[in-house]
Every structure is written in structure tokens, then in C-alpha cells.
Motif scaffolding. Structure first.
Motif: not given
Lengths: 356, 365, 506
Positions: A309-331
Motif C-alpha cells: 500500500g505504501f509503495m502504491n501511495a508513494m509511486t505511480d504504480v496503480p494498486p492493480e499492478i501492485g497486486d500483480t507485482i506481489i503475486a509475481t514475487i510470491i509465484y
């Protein structure tokens, strides 16, 4: 190689997996036009920047500890528990029901609630266990179906019996005496959501590690998991072991439900199959099914979820991309099998190279 | 390693797709020259940002403020739907400098109750809710919080009048989601609208008790389709759906009936749902929609704050009088005659000549 | 020269072990070359290199005099090299024809099997393989499956055939058949490499024999001019005794009594029919029979793995019909199971953990549910010492990494250490080299001499005759007869195994 080379290797595999996951996430960020270094800086700041955020990271990890150890325990004993979500829900339902019904002092009520949640999750896993033991129904199928049965059970039970006054989709909020949150802890972490669940989860992980490693129960369950037939020939009760193992895994996930619904949250909601149940599989994979490995993996995932959430708040990364990034890392983090194979090749290469 | 390579390729392709998508929806593309210091944040409720309902309405208002007023905007999507998840995102927005935070939906009530003290120098707007503590023993809105409510009954009333005028006779139906105040008020207003049209314009619309149903969820699409099919089979010609995903099911049913040549209508809710109901070319089965101008509310609050007129501590009601509720300006399925008649009724509601009750009274359910 | 295969100075190392230490072998056209060596001597590694499964660290391979580099089994196939693996690689619900063409399917959208089928029938007749191309694998015997594997190589025009321990899974009759087939193959100009540790087979079929010990070639001998003892000595590195030395038995009270036992198997067929026999303290009773005649079910009934239909099982005079497996173990029954990987060991457990599988809840090894790790360790150390179990890391070796012979010695050690009144040994020496066989036989006799009862089940008639004091013969689930080992011979027991009552043909 030292005596612990297997464990050593598992650690390496986990670290490389995490690294690869972060690289994949970075590529995704770069491709979507964002600066990965900036992104990761804020991601980790978001999870660790101050004492409150550290507390929140640990609070987010708490349920993952327990679902992760639930899946890992089942794995260790040869079972694949995909039903941690449903077991979490049932554990949460049992805990919430007692928390909302009985008005007892906190020191008496909390242990009852925790035991109830273990029973709730355990009973929910008993059914796939019985089906596996008696009719050889594969536990993957059975536990997935039990997830949805739990989902709909909650959907019916909560509005019918524990409905909030205005909140149709949630149960009533539990009283302070049924909550795992305690004031001194909240204050210590500056208003964070960290609660007793965290300490309970850590204690449980240690207990499970001891059970698996040092007890007759663990010895028997693992033997059945590795080779049912040999275990049977050795006089072990295979059916009992399968059922017991499922119930313990379910009980752990159920306890996870209690920490989530009565610690992190303060009521249970309908219409949500908790994602922690499925993340638990990734936690177990990354943690190489080792209890302490699962502990570390859960903290890592908790950090990602909590810092996103903080990454989304501080950058232009939209939350949907944020979720995808997290999912990618986990994957990527969970694809340890690939890393194992890769390490095999590397080792072989160096062995060959050194000789010439 | 081959597999890993494949995965990399897939990830790369997938990310390229994302780039092309995200460019279109990039929320921060706005007029640079009008930049002002205020940073406006929003935390979404369950569901996506394009949910055709609360999240989308709120965000559209904030986006408009970004374009026209030059404020910096940002929305965050919580991991879950618990108070802890919501508060965490508020904390993230706050720490990132977003000190004007809009939250859509009554689920944020306890969250804002806590946040108003924890982040005393931030301003909060909560839509459709008012801050209170967990066990409802304390209702309190500090000077940094505005609660916004809508006169759903007035919106339902206007939709009822418009629909009755257009179809003149026959049977109507109502499908609600959960039986909660906002949905009930839509229902009661709708009933009053039909009665008003029958009495004042000579229409003969029936709304039978058996055709007023609360499905019980906002998500069961299949159930919505079934309920709509049953009502249509009983001769109902138009259904007012205030039911989220359940309404989507009803819209699907009406579309398939329209394609088969039947004349069946749905009355939309919250936002103008005309585009949802298109089944052929430009033709839609959405007769009209009972709107709550959430976007207007969000935009107005931001605009007022910039003028230094933030009404902290107040509970505001958006109704017909301040153009906060009503039916869409353009209703392709309503005749010009109906539109002008409805406009007159709307003016009467605005000036108080016609009073719509927010209570059940003698109405059905 | 007329060598079809020359392997020169082949070297292959695995972590911690030199599997092949500059091994050189050669194969003449039209001969059977036997590769003789103990379990883990490096025979299989060498053949895997020839077949392209492993690549050597150094050394050369020549096929028909030409230097080649074999990267994978497909290349080996192109060079005319085929291999029959110890564990068959067949798809069970495919027909024999489908299995044979697998990987070599005729091109085209629809697979036309008629040509393939014709070629298979021709080959089958030429080499006298007697294979029905339309039968499914799941319906044919193990011997037939092996012939399918042979056909698979012939179908692919292989001229150099490698057989990896081909007789390990066969019944005595099937072994005789296989020997005939191998001679047919040679007569048709094929060349064969036979991997084995069974000396008798070498004597029967091989022309030359290369002996390998601990990764090195010890010698290559002409089989005709060498005795069994010579070859065995070269393989093991010391003198080996083939005859089992034992005193006359001194049977005492009855330990196991089986009365009118009926057992229904998993296919719902009566597999053991009204069977009665007994085993006394101080004797070894051999249960002889052709594989699949009810031995497995009989043993499972005694150990409690299968429920019995009717009858009585008595141990030391007590009825144990209703005891669980565990209770029977505690009552004094030990069981060396037929399949050590499937039934005897948890391969992913360490050696020490495997040594206490049955006794983990015994207070010797655990207290209040917690393991006594020291006691477990020292128990494993005693078994290792007593039974000469060799492994890389002692008690903490993962059993999967141990050689078959040492795994089996560990199981035998574990069971004997329980000091059982009745020791049931099913195929205790299956797949082992002569050194290990000799050792295990010695331990079984010691067990007898210390006054315990031993029930031996073996498909190898030699073993039954050598080791037993009394022989009980089973055929089709029925008791055929009982003879004293000292008063019978291979012929008589062989006939009884075929169902002919004792004395019937005399």
C-alpha cells in the motif's frame, strides 16, 4: 559438505527463489514504466519504516504462519492440504460464536476460544481425512470442496445467528474480552494491529517443529507420509495417522482463523474465502516445508502485503499492478523446484570443471 | 532452464499488455498548470475501481477534481475488507502526504471513527455512513470528518414517476440486495413515485407485494437472473433493481428477452446504467436510473475545502434540492413529453411542493 | 578387429565415489559377454554410459571399430544398441503392439498399426518369442513383459543387446525360457551383454565373463574354462562357500500353527484354501511354490496384513486371529517382506530411523511420546556392526542412497534384533550378490540354532532346499505335501510345486 547440507541447500533455494521473485517483480515494474528501486524502497519502508509498521507486518504474517505450517505439516506427512481457507473460516466461526455468546473474563475466555478454533478447523479437516482413509478419495479434491462448503456455511450461519445490527455482511463485533488484541501490545507497537495471535503462532510453530522432529507421533506421521505400505507393515495404523494428520493440519489453519478474525480483524465477514489459506501453500513451498522456514517465508509475504500500500501511495504504480507485482514475487518465490534443478546443473558443472 | 525462460517470456508479454492497459487508465494524467498543494486520496471498498457503483462514482468525482481543480489524486486498494486493512491504507495515504481522504461506503464507519483521532490533521469524507465505535455505543464526528448521506427515496421516487409515465399501465417489480436502509429507501421512494404518477397523471401501474423481493446478497448474479425471469413471466414489464451484482443478473435476463422481441425493462441504480443494458446497437433495456450523485458529492467536498469551506463535523444530505440525487439528464428510452413532465415533478420535489417520505409508513415491505 | 563394442578406460565419478575406475571391456560379434559384480560394483553405471544415459568423465567408446560419442538413448538406438532394463518401461493399458511402436509411431494423423503388427509377428516367430501382439500389457506375465522389451529392441533393429539383471524378476521356468531366447538371438547374429551376479546363469549362457569389483575390472575369463568358485572369488574378493553349513535341526515345541486357513485375495478369489501347517522352535520351514500360488496371501494372513476368511492361526498356542499387525509384532512375529522398497523400508528416512520403525513406541526408544535419540542411534550402530551394513554416513545415511544388499542386510538385522519367536523371511536374498546371500543364510541358521522358529518363503528352489529343514509345498493355494529337506531333491519338490502329490508318480 557438512551434515546439514540438505537444510543448507533448502535455505539457498529459498533465498534464490526470493531473489528471482524480486527480479521478476522489478522487470514488471520497469515494463510498466515505474522505477523498481524506488518501488522496492517504498515497499520495504512500508513494511518496516517504524515500529507501528513492523507491528502491522507481523500482524499480517500471523495468519500466514498458521496456514503455512498447516500446509507444511500436511506435506510432511504426505498430504496436500488445499483446504486451509475453509478450515480458517470454520475455526473463525467457532471462535466468533463463542466470543459472541459467552461473557467470561478474558483470561478464561481466550483459551476456550483458541481451543474452539482448533476444534473447528480440525473437524473440518476430519471429513477429507476420513474420505481419504476409508475410501481413498484424494484430499486435494475433498479439501477444495470443503472450502466452498465452509464458505456457504458461513454465508448462512453469520447472518442467521450472529448478524451485526447494521452490518448485514458481517458478524457483530466481538467484545474486548474475546479479542486477541491487548492494550500493552498495541501501545508498545504504537497503535499497530499486532496481537497475542503472533506469539501464539510462533509458539505453535515451535511446538510443531518439536512434534515432527522429536516425538513418536511425528515419527509415525512422517513414516506414513513417506511410505504408507512400509508403515503398515511396521504395524503403524495408517488410516488413523492420515486422519490425525489432516486434523492437526486443519486445527492449525483453524487457529489461524481465530488469530485473523479475533485478532487482526474483530469480526467475521461473509462472502470472503480468506486468501491466507492459499498463500499458505506458497509459504510452505518457500519454507521447504520446514516449520522455521515457513515462519521466515510468512514474514516475507506479510512484509510484501503490508508494504504494498505504501509503495502504491508513494509511486505511480496503480494498486492493480501492485497486486500483480506481489503475486509475481510470491509465484516466483514458490517455484523452488526450478531452482533445485538449476542448482543441480550448477553443481555438476563446477564438479566437472574443477576436474579439468 | 527452458521452463524458466518460458515463464520469463510470458511475464514479459503479460507486462507489455499491462503497459498498454495502464496507459489508458493512468489516473495521474492531469492538467499540470493548475497544480495545487492538496493531495486527495481514496481507499476502495470491496470490489474494483470500475465497479459501476460506489468505488467508481467516488473516484470519478475525485478524478474530475484532479482535472479541474489541479489536486493530486490517488486511490489505494486494501488487501482485505477488515477495519485493519482499511486503516492500514489510510495510514499509507497519510504517510505519503495525502491528507484529504475519501472513503465510499458504510463499511468505513468504525475505520473513520478511529482514523479521525489517529490522524487529527487529515480530513475525511465518508459516504453513506457516519463514524461510530465498534459496539455503536458512541457516535462521534470530529471537526475533520464530513459524513455524506443521500436521499435515496427521492431518487427512487423520480425513477418511479418517470417509469410509470413512460409505460402508462402494467405491472412493475422491485429487486433489492440486502434489506438495509439505503436499499429500503430506494424501494419506498419508488413505490411513492408510482402512486404519485397513478394519482396525478392517470397511469395505472400495479406494484404487487409478491413482486417486491430482497434477494439477500449484492453478489448472486444467477439468483438475480432467476428472480427477474419469474417476475417477467408473471407479466411484470419493468423491474427496479437496487441490488449490485444481483441486478446484473436481472439486466442479463431483460437483455435476452429484448433480443427475443419481448418488451421488458430494468430501472438502474446508483449510476446511469444505460450502457450496461445495451443489447443491440445503441438500444438498451435500461429505462432510466435512480442515481446518487456520488461523484458530485466527492467533487464538491474537495472544491469546498480548496475554498476553505470544509464543513468539518457536519452530516450532509445530498438530495433533489442540491441536485445530489435524480435520474440521468439523458434518457433515450423516455419520450420528450415524459422528460418534460418529470422535470416539473423534480422541480416540485426540489422546492418542497412534493414531499417524499423516507419511512415505510403504509408502504409494502 | 571383429569387436562390435570396445569401451576403453571409461571413468565415471559420482560425489564421494568412483563408480567406474578406468574400465575397459569389449564385446565380440555373436557372443554373450557377462558382466559380473556385486551390487554397487559399477556394472549398471558402465552400461548406462554405453546406452547414453550418463556421459563418461573420460575414456572412449568404439562401435564396430569407429569412435563414437553417445549423448542419449536415441543415439545409442541409432548405433544398434538396445537395452532391457531391470524395471520394464511399458504402458500397462496399451497393447503389446502399441508399446513396441511407442516412440516410433508411423507418421500421419491416424496411426496405422497393421504393418507394425505384421513385423512384430514375424520377429516373434523368428526368435520364438511367442508374443500375442494384441494383448494388453496388464494381462500378461512378467516373463512375457520381458519378451516384449526384447521385441522392442529387435523392432528397432538393435544388434547389440544389453540385459540388466534380466532374471531378477523371473520364475525358474521363465529363466529357462529366457536362456533359450538368448541362444536364439546369438544364433541370428546378435551380440549380448548380460549384467548379472548369478553365477549359474553365466555358466549356462555366457561365452566370456568380465568381473568387476569396486569400479575396477578384475579379470576377463572364458566361462568354459572357469569354475563357479573361481568367478565368485574374483567377484567378492575372497573365498565363497556355496554350500550352507548347518547342524541337524532339533525341533521343539510348535511356535506357529495354521489350521484350515482360507484367505480371499484382493481380486475376491480364494487364494489360500483350507491350508494347515506348522513351524516348530529350532527349525527352518521352507514354503516352496511357483510365484502367485498363494504364498503372499498366506504370509499376509499370518502377519495380519490381510483378514482371513476362516481357519485358525496360533502363535505359541494362542489364537492370534484377531490381533492387529502391531500386536502380532509384539507377540513375537518378525517379517522380512518380499519387496524391501515398497514394504520394508521408508527410503527417505535415515538408517537409524528405519531400524526402529516397528518399535518406536517401545519404551526402549521413546518415553512419554518423545524419541530417545541416543538409544535409537546406539541401536542402529549395533545392527550396523552385527550385520555388516555398509553405508556412506552410518546411522544417518538416507536409506535410499544405500545399495540393495546393504538395505536388505539392514532389514534382516532389524528383524532378528527383535529376537522374535517366529521369523518370517520372504525372498530374503532376492537380487543380492553371493557374498550377501551367504551372510544372510548364516544369520537365518543362527536364528534357528538359538531355538527360534523360521519360516522361509523363496521362489529359488536351491535356497529352499539348502536352507530348510522341512519343506511345505503350496500349489494353487492348496497344501500339496511336506518333505524333509534331507530326504528330498530338486526333482521331487519341483513336481510337487507343479501340483503332483508326493509319491504319485513313483
Amino acid at each position: 559438505m557438512n551434515l546439514n547440507s540438505d537444510k543448507f541447500r533448502a535455505l539457498w533455494v529459498a533465498l534464490i527463489s526470493v531473489f528471482l521473485g524480486l527480479v521478476a517483480g522489478a522487470i514488471l515494474m520497469a515494463l510498466t514504466g515505474h522505477n523498481p528501486f524506488e518501488g522496492y524502497t517504498y515497499l520495504f519502508q512500508g513494511g518496516l519504516m517504524n515500529i507501528e509498521r513492523i507491528g502491522n507486518t507481523l500482524a499480517t504474517s500471523t495468519a500466514l504462519f498458521l496456514t503455512g505450517i498447516s500446509v507444511a505439516f500436511a506435506f510432511k506427512t504426505g498430504l496436500f492440504n488445499i483446504g486451509a481457507s475453509g478450515q480458517m473460516l470454520m475455526g473463525g466461526l467457532f471462535a466468533t460464536a463463542i466470543g459472541l455468546t459467552w461473557d467470561l473474563p478474558k483470561p478464561i475466555l481466550l483459551p476456550i476460544i483458541l481451543i474452539a478454533s482448533i476444534i473447528g478447523g480440525g473437524l473440518w479437516a476430519l471429513i477429507p481425512g476420513l474420505l481419504k482413509a476409508k475410501f481413498n478419495v484424494h484430499e486435494v479434491v475433498a479439501t477444495i470442496m470443503m472450502n466452498w462448503i465452509a464458505y456457504w456455511t458461513i454465508n448462512y450461519t453469520i447472518p442467521a445467528y450472529f448478524k451485526g445490527e447494521y452490518l448485514e455482511t458481517e458478524s457483530r463485533i466481538i467484545g474486548n474480552n474475546a479479542s486477541l488484541r491487548v492494550e500493552w501490545l498495541t501501545d508498545l507497537f504504537n497503535g499497530s494491529y499486532i496481537n497475542l495471535g503472533f506469539f501464539i503462532a510462533v509458539a505453535v510453530i515451535i511446538i510443531i517443529a518439536i512434534v515432527l522432529d522429536k516425538t513418536v507421533l511425528g515419527f509415525t506421521l512422517k513414516a506414513v507420509g513417506f511410505n504408507k505400505e512400509s508403515a503398515k507393515y511396521s504395524g503403524m495404523n495408517v488410516n488413523k495417522s492420515i486422519i490425525l494428520s489432516m486434523m492437526i493440519a486443519g486445527g492449525l489453519a483453524g487457529l489461524g482463523g481465530a488469530t485473523f478474525y479475533l485478532g487482526y480483524s474483530s469480526n467475521i465477514q461473509i462472502g470472503v474465502l480468506p486468501a491466507q489459506g492459499f498463500d499458505g501453500i506458497a509459504v510452505a513451498l518457500l519454507g521447504a516445508n520446514n516449520p522455521y522456514g515457513a515462519l521466515a517465508a510468512a514474514v516475507f509475504f506479510g512484509l510484501l502485503h503490508s508494504g504494498k500500500g505504501f509503495m502504491n501511495a508513494m509511486t505511480d504504480v496503480p494498486p492493480e499492478i501492485g497486486d500483480t507485482i506481489i503475486a509475481t514475487i510470491i509465484y516466483f518465490a514458490a517455484t523452488s523446484l526450478l531452482i533445485h534443478k538449476f542448482l543441480d546443473k550448477i553443481t555438476a558443472f563446477f564438479k566437472g570443471g574443477l576436474k579439468k | 532452464m527452458k521452463n524458466l525462460f518460458k515463464v520469463m517470456v510470458i511475464v514479459t508479454v503479460a507486462s507489455l499488455l499491462f503497459v498498454s492497459c495502464s496507459k489508458k487508465t493512468e489516473p495521474t494524467a492531469m492538467a499540470e498548470e493548475k497544480k495545487v498543494a492538496l493531495k486527495v486520496g481514496m481507499v476502495t471498498d470491496a470490489g474494483t475501481i470500475d465497479d459501476k457503483s460506489f468505488n467508481q462514482g467516488t473516484w470519478e468525482g475525485i478524478l474530475k477534481a484532479g482535472d479541474e481543480l489541479g489536486v493530486t489524486v490517488k486511490y489505494l486498494k486494501p488487501v482485505g475488507t477488515t477495519e485493519a486493512d482499511y486503516l492500514k491504507e489510510i495510514g499509507n495515504l497519510y504517510d505519503a502526504g495525502y491528507k484529504f481522504i475519501v472513503t465510499p461506503g458504510f463499511k468505513f464507519e468504525t475505520t473513520i471513527f478511529k482514523a479521525q483521532d489517529k490522524y487529527a490533521d487529515a480530513k475525511f469524507v465518508i459516504i453513506d455512513g457516519t463514524p461510530h465505535n465498534a459496539d455503536y455505543s458512541e457516535f462521534r464526528a470530529e471537526k475533520n470528518v464530513i459524513s455524506i448521506f443521500f436521499a435515496e427515496h427521492e431518487s427512487g421516487f423520480m425513477a418511479g414517476v418517470a417509469a410509470a409515465l413512460e409505460l402508462k399501465d402494467g405491472k412493475f417489480g422491485f429487486i433489492g440486495g440486502m434489506e438495509i436502509p439505503a436499499v429500503q429507501k430506494f424501494n419506498w421512494g419508488f413505490q411513492q413515485g408510482i402512486i404519485y404518477a397513478n394519482e396525478n397523471f392517470g397511469t395505472t401501474i400495479n406494484l404487487d407485494a409478491e413482486n417486491i423481493i430482497y434477494q439477500g446478497t449484492f453478489s448472486d448474479v444467477a439468483a438475480g437472473q432467476q428472480l427477474a425471469a419469474q417476475m417477467f413471466d408473471k407479466g411484470v414489464s419493468a423491474i427496479f433493481c437496487a441490488a449490485g451484482g444481483v441486478g446484473v443478473g436481472a439486466i442479463n435476463e431483460a437483455k435476452s428477452r429484448a433480443q427475443a422481441g419481448e418488451e421488458k425493462w430494468i430501472i438502474g441504480v446508483d449510476v446511469d446504467q444505460y450502457s450496461e443494458g445495451i443489447y443491440e446497437g445503441e438500444k438498451s433495456i435500461i429505462l432510466t436510473s435512480a442515481m446518487k450523485r456520488i461523484d458530485v458529492a466527492a467533487y464538491d467536498m474537495i472544491a469546498e475545502d480548496l475554498k476553505g469551506a470544509f464543513q468539518g463535523g457536519a452530516t450532509l444530505t445530498f438530495n433533489a434540492a442540491n441536485n445530489g440525487v435524480g435520474i440521468p439528464a439523458k434518457n433515450p428510452n423516455l419520450s420528450a413529453d415524459v422528460t418534460s413532465k418529470v422535470a416539473k415533478v423534480y422541480a416540485d420535489v426540489q422546492n418542497g411542493t412534493v414531499v417524499v417520505s423516507a419511512e415505510q409508513g403504509s408502504l409494502i415491505k | 578387429m571383429d569387436y562390435v563394442i570396445e569401451m576403453e578406460k571409461i571413468r565415471k565419478e559420482f560425489p564421494g565415489i568412483v563408480a567406474n575406475d578406468d574400465i575397459s571391456i569389449n564385446l565380440k560379434k555373436g557372443e554373450v559377454l557377462a558382466l559380473l559384480g556385486e551390487n554397487g560394483a559399477g556394472k549398471s553405471t558402465l552400461m548406462s554410459i554405453l546406452f547414453g544415459l550418463y556421459r563418461p568423465d573420460s575414456g572412449n567408446i568404439k562401435v564396430n571399430g569407429e569412435l563414437v560419442s553417445i549423448q542419449n538413448p536415441n543415439q545409442a538406438g541409432e548405433l544398434g544398441i538396445g537395452m532391457v532394463h531391470q524395471h520394464f518401461k511399458l504402458v500397462h493399458n496399451f497393447t503389446i503392439t502399441e508399446n513396441i511402436i511407442l516412440g516410433r509411431e508411423p507418421k500421419g494423423f491416424k496411426i496405422d498399426l497393421s504393418d507394425a503388427r505384421k513385423k512384430i509377428i514375424e520377429l516373434s516367430e523368428k526368435y520364438n518369442l511367442n508374443v500375442d501382439p494384441d494383448e494388453k500389457i496388464e494381462n500378461v506375465s512378467v516373463g512375457m513383459q520381458q519378451r516384449v522389451e526384447i521385441l522392442k529392441m529387435l523392432y528397432r533393429d538393435a544388434n547389440i543387446l544389453i540385459f540388466d539383471e534380466p532374471t531378477a524378476v523371473l520364475t525358474p521356468q521363465e529363466i529357462v525360457e529366457l536362456m533359450k531366447i538368448m541362444k536364439n538371438l546369438i544364433a541370428e547374429g546378435k551380440s549380448i551383454i548380460l549384467i548379472t551376479h548369478k553365477l549359474k546363469e553365466i555358466k549356462q549362457v555366457a561365452d566370456r565373463c568380465t568381473v568387476i569389483r569396486r569400479g575396477k575390472v578384475i579379470d576377463t575369463v572364458d566361462v568354459k574354462n572357469s569354475s563357479l568358485a573361481e568367478m565368485a572369488e574374483k567377484m567378492v574378493g575372497r573365498e565363497v562357500s556355496f554350500t550352507v553349513n548347518k547342524e541337524k535341526a532339533d525341533p521343539k515345541n510348535e511356535i506357529l500353527e495354521v489350521k484350515n486357513l482360507n484367505v480371499i485375495n484382493s481380486r475376491k478369489v480364494l487364494a489360500v484354501k483350507d491350508f494347515s501347517f506348522s513351524v516348530k522352535a529350532g527349525e527352518i520351514v521352507g514354503l516352496a511354490g511357483v510365484d502367485g500360488n498363494g504364498q503372499t496371501e498366506l504370509i499376509e494372513a499370518i502377519t495380519g496384513l490381510t483378514k482371513i476368511e476362516s481357519g485358525e492361526i496360533l502363535l505359541n498356542g494362542n489364537n492370534i486371529n484377531h490381533l492387529s499387525i502391531k500386536e502380532r509384532i509384539n507377540a513375537g512375529i518378525s517379517h522380512i517382506p518380499e519387496d524391501r522398497h515398497k514394504h520394508g523400508l521408508v527410503l527417505d528416512y535415515s538408517l537409524e530411523e528405519n531400524m526402529v520403525l516397528e518399535q518406536i513406541d517401545n519404551e526402549k526408544y521413546s518415553q512419554n511420546g518423545f524419541l530417545k535419540k541416543d538409544a535409537i542411534r546406539s541401536h542402529a550402530e549395533s545392527v550396523i556392526k552385527d550385520f555388516d551394513v555398509r553405508s556412506g554416513r552410518g546411522p544417518i545415511t538416507i536409506v535410499r542412497s544405500m545399495s540393495g544388499g546393504n538395505q536388505q542386510k539392514a532389514i534382516v538385522g532389524r528383524e532378528i534384533f527383535q529376537n522374535p519367536d517366529l521369523l518370517i523371511a520372504v525372498q530374503p536374498t532376492r537380487g543380492l550378490d553371493v557374498g550377501s546371500i551367504e551372510y544372510i543364510h548364516k544369520r537365518l541358521i543362527e536364528q534357528r540354532d538359538s531355538g527360534k522358529a523360521v519360516l522361509l518363503v523363496s521362489l529359488e528352489l536351491d535356497e529352499v532346499l539348502d536352507l530348510s529343514d522341512r519343506i511345505v509345498v503350496i500349489n494353487n493355494g492348496e497344501f500339496v505335501g511336506e518333505v524333509l529337506a534331507s530326504e528330498t531333491n530338486e526333482n521331487e519338490v519341483g513336481l510337487m510345486m507343479a501340483g503332483v502329490q508326493k509319491g504319485e508318480n513313483s
